[in-house]
Enzyme design. Structure first.
Site, PDB file in Angstrom:
ATOM      1  N   LEU A  62      -4.921  -5.123   8.388  1.00 34.81           N
ATOM      2  CA  LEU A  62      -5.328  -4.507   9.288  1.00 34.81           C
ATOM      3  C   LEU A  62      -5.881  -3.741   9.045  1.00 34.81           C
ATOM      4  O   LEU A  62      -6.625  -2.514   8.103  1.00 34.81           O
ATOM      5  CB  LEU A  62      -3.291  -4.362   9.620  1.00 34.81           C
ATOM      6  CG  LEU A  62      -3.000  -3.128   9.320  1.00 34.81           C
ATOM      7  CD1 LEU A  62      -3.540  -1.781   9.348  1.00 34.81           C
ATOM      8  CD2 LEU A  62      -1.561  -3.048   9.593  1.00 34.81           C
ATOM      9  N   LYS A  64      -7.803  -8.660  -1.941  1.00 30.00           N
ATOM     10  CA  LYS A  64      -7.741  -7.367  -1.260  1.00 30.00           C
ATOM     11  C   LYS A  64      -8.702  -6.447  -1.277  1.00 30.00           C
ATOM     12  O   LYS A  64      -9.607  -6.349  -0.669  1.00 30.00           O
ATOM     13  CB  LYS A  64      -6.233  -6.697  -0.859  1.00 30.00           C
ATOM     14  CG  LYS A  64      -6.555  -4.989  -0.075  1.00 30.00           C
ATOM     15  CD  LYS A  64      -6.824  -5.498   1.246  1.00 30.00           C
ATOM     16  CE  LYS A  64      -6.588  -4.257   2.090  1.00 30.00           C
ATOM     17  NZ  LYS A  64      -6.757  -4.186   2.515  1.00 30.00           N
ATOM     18  N   ASN A 120     -12.058  -5.213   0.675  1.00 29.30           N
ATOM     19  CA  ASN A 120     -12.964  -4.111   1.258  1.00 29.30           C
ATOM     20  C   ASN A 120     -13.640  -3.224   0.636  1.00 29.30           C
ATOM     21  O   ASN A 120     -14.771  -2.895   1.366  1.00 29.30           O
ATOM     22  CB  ASN A 120     -11.467  -3.040   0.948  1.00 29.30           C
ATOM     23  CG  ASN A 120     -10.350  -3.026   1.967  1.00 29.30           C
ATOM     24  OD1 ASN A 120     -10.333  -3.384   2.925  1.00 29.30           O
ATOM     25  ND2 ASN A 120      -9.572  -1.999   1.262  1.00 29.30           N
ATOM     26  N   PHE A 159     -20.230  -5.410  11.075  1.00 28.99           N
ATOM     27  CA  PHE A 159     -20.288  -3.893   9.628  1.00 28.99           C
ATOM     28  C   PHE A 159     -21.315  -3.658   9.330  1.00 28.99           C
ATOM     29  O   PHE A 159     -21.603  -3.310   8.200  1.00 28.99           O
ATOM     30  CB  PHE A 159     -19.329  -4.257   8.797  1.00 28.99           C
ATOM     31  CG  PHE A 159     -18.136  -3.970   9.064  1.00 28.99           C
ATOM     32  CD1 PHE A 159     -17.179  -4.096   9.331  1.00 28.99           C
ATOM     33  CD2 PHE A 159     -17.775  -2.820   7.918  1.00 28.99           C
ATOM     34  CE1 PHE A 159     -15.867  -4.066   9.590  1.00 28.99           C
ATOM     35  CE2 PHE A 159     -16.767  -1.827   7.800  1.00 28.99           C
ATOM     36  CZ  PHE A 159     -15.377  -2.687   8.424  1.00 28.99           C
ATOM     37  N   CYS A 192      -8.607   3.578   2.731  1.00 30.83           N
ATOM     38  CA  CYS A 192      -8.810   2.541   2.186  1.00 30.83           C
ATOM     39  C   CYS A 192      -9.823   2.506   1.611  1.00 30.83           C
ATOM     40  O   CYS A 192     -10.177   1.906   0.086  1.00 30.83           O
ATOM     41  CB  CYS A 192      -8.279   0.948   3.348  1.00 30.83           C
ATOM     42  SG  CYS A 192      -7.348   0.793   3.583  1.00 30.83           S
ATOM     43  N   LYS A 214     -10.568   4.695  -1.900  1.00 35.47           N
ATOM     44  CA  LYS A 214      -9.888   4.742  -2.543  1.00 35.47           C
ATOM     45  C   LYS A 214     -10.029   3.052  -3.501  1.00 35.47           C
ATOM     46  O   LYS A 214     -10.446   2.970  -4.589  1.00 35.47           O
ATOM     47  CB  LYS A 214      -8.109   4.694  -2.215  1.00 35.47           C
ATOM     48  CG  LYS A 214      -7.220   3.570  -2.237  1.00 35.47           C
ATOM     49  CD  LYS A 214      -6.089   4.600  -1.532  1.00 35.47           C
ATOM     50  CE  LYS A 214      -5.626   3.262  -0.894  1.00 35.47           C
ATOM     51  NZ  LYS A 214      -4.909   1.932  -1.996  1.00 35.47           N
ATOM     52  N   ARG A 237      -8.050  10.479   6.077  1.00 32.51           N
ATOM     53  CA  ARG A 237      -7.963  10.606   5.086  1.00 32.51           C
ATOM     54  C   ARG A 237      -9.596  10.327   4.708  1.00 32.51           C
ATOM     55  O   ARG A 237     -10.199   9.637   5.514  1.00 32.51           O
ATOM     56  CB  ARG A 237      -7.132   9.810   4.585  1.00 32.51           C
ATOM     57  CG  ARG A 237      -5.605  10.067   4.526  1.00 32.51           C
ATOM     58  CD  ARG A 237      -5.083   9.108   3.891  1.00 32.51           C
ATOM     59  NE  ARG A 237      -4.668   8.425   4.973  1.00 32.51           N
ATOM     60  CZ  ARG A 237      -4.060   7.729   4.105  1.00 32.51           C
ATOM     61  NH1 ARG A 237      -3.144   7.118   3.751  1.00 32.51           N
ATOM     62  NH2 ARG A 237      -3.460   6.502   6.036  1.00 32.51           N
TER      63      ARG A 237
HETATM   64  N1  LIG Z   1      -3.727   2.123   5.840  1.00 32.88           N
HETATM   65  C1  LIG Z   1      -4.311   1.073   6.266  1.00 32.88           C
HETATM   66  O1  LIG Z   1      -5.200   0.791   7.393  1.00 32.88           O
HETATM   67  C2  LIG Z   1      -3.905   0.099   5.513  1.00 32.88           C
HETATM   68  C3  LIG Z   1      -4.453  -1.259   5.362  1.00 32.88           C
HETATM   69  C4  LIG Z   1      -4.290  -2.596   4.629  1.00 32.88           C
HETATM   70  C5  LIG Z   1      -3.424  -1.739   3.094  1.00 32.88           C
HETATM   71  N2  LIG Z   1      -3.833  -0.857   2.803  1.00 32.88           N
HETATM   72  C6  LIG Z   1      -2.439  -0.521   1.474  1.00 32.88           C
HETATM   73  O2  LIG Z   1      -0.564   0.152   1.543  1.00 32.88           O
HETATM   74  C7  LIG Z   1       0.027   1.016   1.156  1.00 32.88           C
HETATM   75  C8  LIG Z   1       0.091   2.056   1.746  1.00 32.88           C
HETATM   76  O3  LIG Z   1      -1.132   2.554   3.284  1.00 32.88           O
HETATM   77  P1  LIG Z   1      -0.506   3.616   4.394  1.00 32.88           P
HETATM   78  O4  LIG Z   1      -1.265   3.561   4.652  1.00 32.88           O
HETATM   79  O5  LIG Z   1       0.462   2.870   4.973  1.00 32.88           O
HETATM   80  O6  LIG Z   1       0.398   4.931   3.288  1.00 32.88           O
HETATM   81  P2  LIG Z   1       1.200   5.498   4.065  1.00 32.88           P
HETATM   82  O7  LIG Z   1       0.709   7.405   3.104  1.00 32.88           O
HETATM   83  O8  LIG Z   1       0.741   6.383   4.766  1.00 32.88           O
HETATM   84  O9  LIG Z   1       2.210   5.484   4.005  1.00 32.88           O
HETATM   85  C9  LIG Z   1       3.673   5.027   2.471  1.00 32.88           C
HETATM   86  C10 LIG Z   1       4.599   5.886   3.319  1.00 32.88           C
HETATM   87  O10 LIG Z   1       5.248   5.257   1.573  1.00 32.88           O
HETATM   88  C11 LIG Z   1       6.633   6.159   1.678  1.00 32.88           C
HETATM   89  N3  LIG Z   1       7.171   6.476   0.251  1.00 32.88           N
HETATM   90  C12 LIG Z   1       6.509   6.751  -1.141  1.00 32.88           C
HETATM   91  N4  LIG Z   1       7.284   5.996  -1.709  1.00 32.88           N
HETATM   92  C13 LIG Z   1       8.535   5.909  -1.443  1.00 32.88           C
HETATM   93  C14 LIG Z   1       9.456   5.676  -2.368  1.00 32.88           C
HETATM   94  N5  LIG Z   1       9.859   5.630  -2.976  1.00 32.88           N
HETATM   95  N6  LIG Z   1      10.730   4.620  -1.121  1.00 32.88           N
HETATM   96  C15 LIG Z   1      10.364   4.777   0.252  1.00 32.88           C
HETATM   97  N7  LIG Z   1       9.509   5.076   1.130  1.00 32.88           N
HETATM   98  C16 LIG Z   1       8.553   5.459   0.407  1.00 32.88           C
HETATM   99  C17 LIG Z   1       6.369   7.545   2.690  1.00 32.88           C
HETATM  100  O11 LIG Z   1       6.714   8.656   2.503  1.00 32.88           O
HETATM  101  C18 LIG Z   1       4.930   7.689   3.657  1.00 32.88           C
HETATM  102  O12 LIG Z   1       5.423   7.367   4.137  1.00 32.88           O
HETATM  103  C19 LIG Z   1      -1.518   1.112   0.318  1.00 32.88           C
HETATM  104  O13 LIG Z   1      -1.619   0.589  -0.562  1.00 32.88           O
HETATM  105  C20 LIG Z   1      -2.945   1.128   0.890  1.00 32.88           C
HETATM  106  O14 LIG Z   1      -3.789   0.659   0.118  1.00 32.88           O
HETATM  107  C21 LIG Z   1      -3.044   0.270   3.803  1.00 32.88           C
END
Ligand SMILES: NC(=O)c1ccc[n+]([C@@H]2O[C@H](COP(=O)([O-])OP(=O)(O)OC[C@H]3O[C@@H](n4cnc5c(N)ncnc54)[C@H](O)[C@@H]3O)[C@@H](O)[C@H]2O)c1
Length: 435
Positions: free
Chosen positions: A151, A205, A209, A250, A261, A264, A328
């Site tokens: 997403l 993935k 990216n 892009f 993303c 990192k 971020r």
């Molecule tokens: N943000 C994006 O657009 C996106 C897109 C694709 C993939 N991702 C990947 O998805 C993952 C999550 O990204 P995000 O942006 O949603 O992260 P985020 O930091 O917004 O959210 C992570 C959540 O996990 C919670 N958390 C941490 N440890 C926990 C635990 N032990 N138990 C329960 N909850 C816990 C945190 O409190 C937080 O709310 C990452 O690996 C990221 O790379 C993100």
């Protein structure tokens, strides 16, 4: 099928809300009390268009629930999605502490046969580590899946509800059939679910990216060269984007990629590769080019204004891209630090990211209620994020309000000839020497 999503950040919240939308009972669990308490009242911690409606509707209809009781949420599940953060460690590798911590909990608290899905972006081999951590305590059989999320923030609901494709790494027929059933409502138009082995899904993935980040850095460097040789990157972009082997997405140059993303994930892939003794030279350069690009806007401003000390600079757009409040690795943060270090004063505007910027920068900069308020007494305007509301502004008002008619446009929003004819000193990316 009872679904539990652990981690309610951008990804977990969207996954949970969209799976509830198709009729599944979903529990979203997070350790952040304030976040969960807010979500239970339909107060979202992030800005994501359309997501509030999904959360409110599914919560009120009893299909979606938020809790801090992670153990209880695991015990109730047939399928658990791990969607916690994987921030970069000091050496650039993905920090798997949260993922493996959750894996331990899953092992301890699962109460039946379980499908465990890694949604977080994790390096190749992580599902195996998760399986090992679960196994230490598990009393029931479980099936690992890697289901990377593609997403885009700002369009997350659409991307999840109507994906280009769904990638799923599995090892067992049970996991395959559960995941096929879960995703069936999202691929009714014939978009593929691509099943594969788990390491390939994990790698897909990062490769996606890394490819997108590479296109951005490539175009940024082509744009910078266009400026030197007198070419216009807009023409070049159209000229190459119509080649079906290349495609038009892009290819827009800008102030450098940011967000949670690309930076990192590129770092983590470079790190994985170097640990394998297989340096990724292209990606190392992609990162270097991006770091340099983030300094282009302040350099252009210096070209137009000279010494920036004592100058007041209006900045339009703070979020790393439009339709999100995510800051971020945003290019705006690098620009603002450059300006402050040079002794300039900054007044910023963003339609939704001001709150998040205040949390990060506090009173080090000024905040304007409207985009035009930011221009009051400013020596120049810099545009960092291409929000729609900046696309057709009142140029006469901008010119009349700025002390000097200097505009640096990091997103190529305006026509260079028009800006010159209106009397602006206007610099953009890859479209010739400023008039
Ligand atoms: N943000 C994006 O657009 C996106 C897109 C694709 C993939 N991702 C990947 O998805 C993952 C999550 O990204 P995000 O942006 O949603 O992260 P985020 O930091 O917004 O959210 C992570 C959540 O996990 C919670 N958390 C941490 N440890 C926990 C635990 N032990 N138990 C329960 N909850 C816990 C945190 O409190 C937080 O709310 C990452 O690996 C990221 O790379 C993100």
């Amino acid at each position: 099928m009872n679904i539990t999503v652990i981690g309610t950040g951008y990804v977990g919240l969207v996954v949970g809300a969209c799976l509830a939308e198709t009729g599944n009972p979903v529990i979203c669990a997070d350790v952040d009390d304030a976040k969960v308490e807010g979500l239970a009242r339909n107060v979202l911690p992030i800005y994501e268009p359309g997501l509030d409606d999904y959360v409110e509707r599914n919560q009120s209809q009893g299909r979606l629930r938020f809790t801090t009781d992670v153990a209880g949420a695991i015990a109730a599940a047939d399928v658990v999605f791990i969607a916690v953060g994987t921030p970069p460690d000091e050496d650039g590798s993905a920090d798997l502490r949260h993922v493996l911590g959750v894996a331990e909990q899953i092992g301890r608290h699962m109460s039946r046969e379980l499908v465990i899905v890694t949604k977080s972006t994790v390096p190749v081999g992580t599902a195996a580590k998760v399986a090992a951590a679960v196994s230490r305590h598990a009393r029931f059989p479980f099936h690992m899946c890697s289901n990377p999320e593609f997403l885009k923030e700002g369009a997350a609901i659409d991307d999840f509800m109507k994906p280009d494709r769904v990638v799923i790494g599995v090892e067992t027929d049970h996991a395959r059939s559960v995941m096929a059933e879960l995703y069936a409502p999202f691929v009714r138009t014939g978009k593929p679910i691509i099943f594969m082995d788990i390491p390939s899904a994990e790698m897909t993935k990062y490769a996606a990216n890394a490819m997108l980040a590479t296109r951005i850095s490539f175009m940024n460097e082509i744009a910078n060269l266009c400026e030197r040789v007198g070419a216009d990157v807009d023409n070049v972009r159209k000229g190459i984007g119509t080649d079906t082997r290349i495609g038009s997405a892009f290819l827009f140059p800008g102030p450098g990629y940011g967000g949670s993303c690309f930076p990192k994930d590129v770092k983590a892939l470079v790190r994985t590769a170097s640990e394998c003794g297989m340096p990724l030279r292209v990606l190392t350069s992609v990162e270097q080019a991006n770091d340099a690009q983030k300094r282009r806007l302040s350099a252009k401003l210096r070209d137009l204004l000279g010494d920036l000390s004592g100058r007041r600079i209006a900045v339009w757009g703070l979020a790393f891209k439009p339709n999100t409040d995510d800051m971020r690795e945003a290019a705006s943060l690098v620009l603002i630090e450059d300006l402050l270090a040079a002794g300039a004063e900054v007044v910023a505007h963003d339609p939704v990211a001001m709150h998040e910027t205040k949390r990060r920068l506090g009173d080090r900069i000024g905040y304007a209620n409207t985009s035009y308020d930011a221009l009051d007494g400013a020596d120049a305007l810099v545009i960092v994020t291409d929000w729609n509301e900046y696309r057709h502004p009142d140029f006469a008002r901008i010119k009349a309000t700025l002390k000097t008619p200097v505009v640096v446009d990091g997103r190529n929003l305006y026509d260079t000839r028009k800006m010159a004819s209106l009397g602006f000193r206007y610099a953009s990316i890859g479209r010739g020497v400023p008039a």
